[in-house]
Design a protein around this motif. Sequence first.
Motif, PDB file in Angstrom:
ATOM      1  N   GLU A   5       3.822  31.231  12.372  1.00 53.12           N
ATOM      2  CA  GLU A   5       3.459  31.332  11.077  1.00 53.12           C
ATOM      3  C   GLU A   5       2.989  29.776  10.652  1.00 53.12           C
ATOM      4  OE1 GLU A   5       5.704  32.162   6.982  1.00 53.12           O
ATOM      5  OE2 GLU A   5       7.051  32.038   8.650  1.00 53.12           O
ATOM      6  N   ALA A   6       1.937  29.747   9.989  1.00 52.87           N
ATOM      7  CA  ALA A   6       1.191  28.699   9.597  1.00 52.87           C
ATOM      8  C   ALA A   6       2.291  27.848   8.533  1.00 52.87           C
ATOM      9  CB  ALA A   6      -0.135  28.929   8.763  1.00 52.87           C
ATOM     10  N   LYS A   7       2.171  26.585   8.694  1.00 53.15           N
ATOM     11  CA  LYS A   7       3.055  25.707   7.663  1.00 53.15           C
ATOM     12  C   LYS A   7       1.901  25.410   6.786  1.00 53.15           C
ATOM     13  CE  LYS A   7       5.941  23.934  11.390  1.00 53.15           C
ATOM     14  NZ  LYS A   7       7.345  24.077  10.698  1.00 53.15           N
ATOM     15  N   THR A   8       2.075  25.910   5.595  1.00 53.44           N
ATOM     16  CA  THR A   8       1.012  25.790   4.401  1.00 53.44           C
ATOM     17  C   THR A   8       1.570  25.573   2.926  1.00 53.44           C
ATOM     18  OG1 THR A   8       1.410  28.324   3.722  1.00 53.44           O
ATOM     19  CG2 THR A   8      -0.380  27.745   5.361  1.00 53.44           C
ATOM     20  N   LEU A   9       2.902  25.491   2.688  1.00 51.51           N
ATOM     21  CA  LEU A   9       3.593  25.321   1.677  1.00 51.51           C
ATOM     22  C   LEU A   9       4.431  23.917   1.665  1.00 51.51           C
ATOM     23  CD1 LEU A   9       5.044  28.703   1.020  1.00 51.51           C
ATOM     24  CD2 LEU A   9       2.978  27.606   0.033  1.00 51.51           C
ATOM     25  N   PRO A  10       4.005  22.787   0.584  1.00 50.62           N
ATOM     26  CA  PRO A  10       4.689  21.653   0.573  1.00 50.62           C
ATOM     27  C   PRO A  10       6.179  21.658   0.291  1.00 50.62           C
ATOM     28  CG  PRO A  10       3.458  22.034  -1.317  1.00 50.62           C
ATOM     29  CD  PRO A  10       3.347  23.347  -0.341  1.00 50.62           C
ATOM     30  N   SER A  11       7.059  20.896   1.117  1.00 49.18           N
ATOM     31  CA  SER A  11       8.216  20.765   0.768  1.00 49.18           C
ATOM     32  C   SER A  11       8.802  19.951  -0.408  1.00 49.18           C
ATOM     33  CB  SER A  11       8.939  19.999   2.059  1.00 49.18           C
ATOM     34  OG  SER A  11       8.800  18.590   2.323  1.00 49.18           O
ATOM     35  N   ALA A  12       7.820  19.319  -1.009  1.00 49.21           N
ATOM     36  CA  ALA A  12       7.892  18.395  -2.338  1.00 49.21           C
ATOM     37  C   ALA A  12       7.898  19.282  -3.313  1.00 49.21           C
ATOM     38  CB  ALA A  12       7.047  17.308  -2.358  1.00 49.21           C
ATOM     39  N   LEU A  13       7.292  20.524  -3.401  1.00 49.57           N
ATOM     40  CA  LEU A  13       7.260  21.471  -4.534  1.00 49.57           C
ATOM     41  C   LEU A  13       7.822  22.723  -4.126  1.00 49.57           C
ATOM     42  CD1 LEU A  13       5.731  21.970  -7.064  1.00 49.57           C
ATOM     43  CD2 LEU A  13       3.554  22.444  -6.122  1.00 49.57           C
ATOM     44  N   LEU A  14       8.879  22.927  -4.295  1.00 47.23           N
ATOM     45  CA  LEU A  14       9.743  23.988  -3.894  1.00 47.23           C
ATOM     46  C   LEU A  14       9.494  25.307  -4.855  1.00 47.23           C
ATOM     47  CD1 LEU A  14      12.974  22.557  -2.660  1.00 47.23           C
ATOM     48  CD2 LEU A  14      10.959  23.515  -1.299  1.00 47.23           C
ATOM     49  N   GLN A  15       8.984  24.878  -6.135  1.00 40.69           N
ATOM     50  CA  GLN A  15       9.038  26.052  -7.214  1.00 40.69           C
ATOM     51  C   GLN A  15       8.334  25.513  -8.477  1.00 40.69           C
ATOM     52  OE1 GLN A  15      11.486  29.596  -7.670  1.00 40.69           O
ATOM     53  NE2 GLN A  15      12.447  28.373  -8.906  1.00 40.69           N
ATOM     54  N   LEU A  16       7.579  26.600  -8.944  1.00 42.97           N
ATOM     55  CA  LEU A  16       6.803  25.946 -10.196  1.00 42.97           C
ATOM     56  C   LEU A  16       7.639  27.123 -11.246  1.00 42.97           C
ATOM     57  CD1 LEU A  16       3.131  24.943  -9.660  1.00 42.97           C
ATOM     58  CD2 LEU A  16       5.048  23.587 -10.586  1.00 42.97           C
ATOM     59  N   SER A  17       7.966  26.639 -12.558  1.00 46.72           N
ATOM     60  CA  SER A  17       8.433  27.585 -13.480  1.00 46.72           C
ATOM     61  C   SER A  17       7.345  28.741 -14.134  1.00 46.72           C
ATOM     62  CB  SER A  17       9.218  26.900 -14.380  1.00 46.72           C
ATOM     63  OG  SER A  17       9.737  27.931 -15.468  1.00 46.72           O
ATOM     64  N   ALA A  18       7.883  29.864 -14.416  1.00 45.66           N
ATOM     65  CA  ALA A  18       6.812  30.732 -14.908  1.00 45.66           C
ATOM     66  C   ALA A  18       7.043  30.696 -16.596  1.00 45.66           C
ATOM     67  CB  ALA A  18       7.116  32.233 -14.467  1.00 45.66           C
ATOM     68  N   THR A  19       8.008  29.711 -17.110  1.00 45.01           N
ATOM     69  CA  THR A  19       8.105  29.623 -18.409  1.00 45.01           C
ATOM     70  C   THR A  19       6.777  29.363 -19.192  1.00 45.01           C
ATOM     71  OG1 THR A  19      10.392  28.962 -17.996  1.00 45.01           O
ATOM     72  CG2 THR A  19       9.144  28.390 -20.157  1.00 45.01           C
ATOM     73  N   GLU A  20       6.380  29.927 -20.129  1.00 45.45           N
ATOM     74  CA  GLU A  20       5.102  30.221 -20.740  1.00 45.45           C
ATOM     75  C   GLU A  20       4.901  28.744 -21.029  1.00 45.45           C
ATOM     76  OE1 GLU A  20       2.748  31.994 -24.263  1.00 45.45           O
ATOM     77  OE2 GLU A  20       4.617  32.984 -23.753  1.00 45.45           O
ATOM     78  N   GLU A  43      21.951  30.912 -20.312  1.00 43.37           N
ATOM     79  CA  GLU A  43      20.796  31.419 -19.615  1.00 43.37           C
ATOM     80  C   GLU A  43      19.797  30.356 -19.213  1.00 43.37           C
ATOM     81  OE1 GLU A  43      19.286  34.998 -21.716  1.00 43.37           O
ATOM     82  OE2 GLU A  43      21.155  35.099 -22.618  1.00 43.37           O
ATOM     83  N   LEU A  44      19.298  30.599 -17.856  1.00 41.99           N
ATOM     84  CA  LEU A  44      18.336  29.409 -17.469  1.00 41.99           C
ATOM     85  C   LEU A  44      17.190  30.469 -16.611  1.00 41.99           C
ATOM     86  CD1 LEU A  44      20.608  27.318 -15.409  1.00 41.99           C
ATOM     87  CD2 LEU A  44      19.951  26.881 -17.625  1.00 41.99           C
ATOM     88  N   GLU A  45      15.750  30.060 -17.606  1.00 44.61           N
ATOM     89  CA  GLU A  45      14.794  30.886 -16.894  1.00 44.61           C
ATOM     90  C   GLU A  45      14.442  30.100 -15.428  1.00 44.61           C
ATOM     91  OE1 GLU A  45      12.159  32.809 -18.005  1.00 44.61           O
ATOM     92  OE2 GLU A  45      13.348  32.952 -20.139  1.00 44.61           O
ATOM     93  N   THR A  46      13.733  30.844 -14.635  1.00 45.71           N
ATOM     94  CA  THR A  46      13.309  30.105 -13.330  1.00 45.71           C
ATOM     95  C   THR A  46      12.826  28.609 -13.622  1.00 45.71           C
ATOM     96  OG1 THR A  46      12.177  32.479 -12.728  1.00 45.71           O
ATOM     97  CG2 THR A  46      11.683  30.629 -11.304  1.00 45.71           C
ATOM     98  N   PRO A  47      13.555  27.776 -12.830  1.00 44.79           N
ATOM     99  CA  PRO A  47      12.932  26.307 -12.824  1.00 44.79           C
ATOM    100  C   PRO A  47      11.861  25.931 -12.129  1.00 44.79           C
ATOM    101  CG  PRO A  47      14.802  26.439 -11.210  1.00 44.79           C
ATOM    102  CD  PRO A  47      14.547  27.945 -11.678  1.00 44.79           C
ATOM    103  N   SER A  48      11.388  24.827 -12.449  1.00 37.40           N
ATOM    104  CA  SER A  48      10.453  24.179 -11.424  1.00 37.40           C
ATOM    105  C   SER A  48      11.455  23.321 -10.687  1.00 37.40           C
ATOM    106  CB  SER A  48       9.292  23.255 -12.322  1.00 37.40           C
ATOM    107  OG  SER A  48       8.254  23.850 -13.052  1.00 37.40           O
ATOM    108  N   ILE A  49      11.173  23.224  -9.301  1.00 39.33           N
ATOM    109  CA  ILE A  49      12.029  22.143  -8.505  1.00 39.33           C
ATOM    110  C   ILE A  49      10.810  21.295  -7.679  1.00 39.33           C
ATOM    111  CG2 ILE A  49      13.743  22.239  -6.719  1.00 39.33           C
ATOM    112  CD1 ILE A  49      14.118  25.132  -7.434  1.00 39.33           C
ATOM    113  N   LEU A  50      11.185  20.140  -7.915  1.00 37.70           N
ATOM    114  CA  LEU A  50      10.305  19.085  -7.436  1.00 37.70           C
ATOM    115  C   LEU A  50      11.089  18.206  -6.593  1.00 37.70           C
ATOM    116  CD1 LEU A  50       8.615  18.161 -10.720  1.00 37.70           C
ATOM    117  CD2 LEU A  50       7.960  19.965  -9.031  1.00 37.70           C
ATOM    118  N   ARG A  51      10.721  17.778  -5.369  1.00 41.33           N
ATOM    119  CA  ARG A  51      11.421  17.068  -4.508  1.00 41.33           C
ATOM    120  C   ARG A  51      10.758  15.915  -3.719  1.00 41.33           C
ATOM    121  NH1 ARG A  51      16.295  19.075  -0.556  1.00 41.33           N
ATOM    122  NH2 ARG A  51      16.917  17.060   0.096  1.00 41.33           N
ATOM    123  N   ASP A  52      11.489  14.671  -3.638  1.00 41.35           N
ATOM    124  CA  ASP A  52      10.995  13.657  -3.064  1.00 41.35           C
ATOM    125  C   ASP A  52      12.182  13.003  -2.249  1.00 41.35           C
ATOM    126  OD1 ASP A  52       9.297  11.407  -1.805  1.00 41.35           O
ATOM    127  OD2 ASP A  52      10.255  10.354  -3.510  1.00 41.35           O
TER     128      ASP A  52
END
Length: 321
Positions: A21-36, A248-257
């Motif tokens: 499987e190709a390594k294509t996703l950055p570990s520093a950017l685990l999720q971006l929120s879908a909140t409008e 209640e929590l919307e989908t979070p943005s998760i940023l990591r360094d």
Amino acid sequence: MISSLFLILNLSFAQTKPVTEAKTLPSALLQLSATEGFSNYAILVDKKKRTLHIFERDGNLIKPTQEFPTDIGKEVGNKSKENDYRTPEGIYFFQQIKRPPEIPFALYGKMAFTTDYPNLFDRRQKKSGSGIWLHAIPDSTPLTRGSRGCVVVRNHNLDKIEKIIQLRQTPLIILDEIEFLTEAEHAARKNTVVDWVNNWKKAWQSQDTAAYLKFYTDDFSAPGFKSLKSWSKHKTRLAKNYQKIAVELETPSILRDNSELIIRMLQKYTSDKHTDYGVKTLFVVEKDKEFKILREEWTPSNPKGDLAAQSAAAGPTAETQ
């Protein structure tokens, strides 16, 4: 005939290789929120490869969209003090946009975006300096001259980057080198953080103050609360005043360094006496494979996650919940 058949089969198996499987996703950017009201994009800078990458949320996934050559500080390494000519490494957010004649074209090109360096984690490590920007340079200037610590791209490329930047929303994550993961590895790391956030929420809703406070560092702070002790008194008092609460929590943005995380999400808080919406930001550190909240900020918003103009300008406020 039989031996020939075995030879053919053996050759077939020998030529078959497992698919990696190709390594294509950055570990520093685990999720971006879908909140409008949140940004759909994140900008990552790889200092070693001198490349700026743009990633976009695509449904529940993250995908790379564009990349551009970039210049960085004249000196190698992570910025630690003023005038060291190094580019910092960490998670930052764009604050303002500047254009000529406010800035000289010969130095900054047609525009510049300021950042919030030094951020909370930088200040905790007593790093100094300021004026770390993403800016352009004239076409006549080499992109290899080295900056005073800023991230630099060509004018025509910053035109493209400008289109995806939301001030105070779009993150700029600067790394020595971007670590890429497979989809499975990326999902596992993301889910670890999501599970931890959900456990924090459950502890909060339970109004068990002792269990809830285990999610915080000893040197925790929040707007209006300078210590974990004052935060504990505040939460204990609320637990006595409210019969029940729901979060209640919307989908979070998760940023990591590395061991530092910024988690940002839309939050709806309801109790028998109070209801509100706000954008919750958690500044989290990981130590010994355990996450702890170093600082917590809350800014009033509408149900779409749009920050009130006055609140966004003034910054986060003290929570009443």
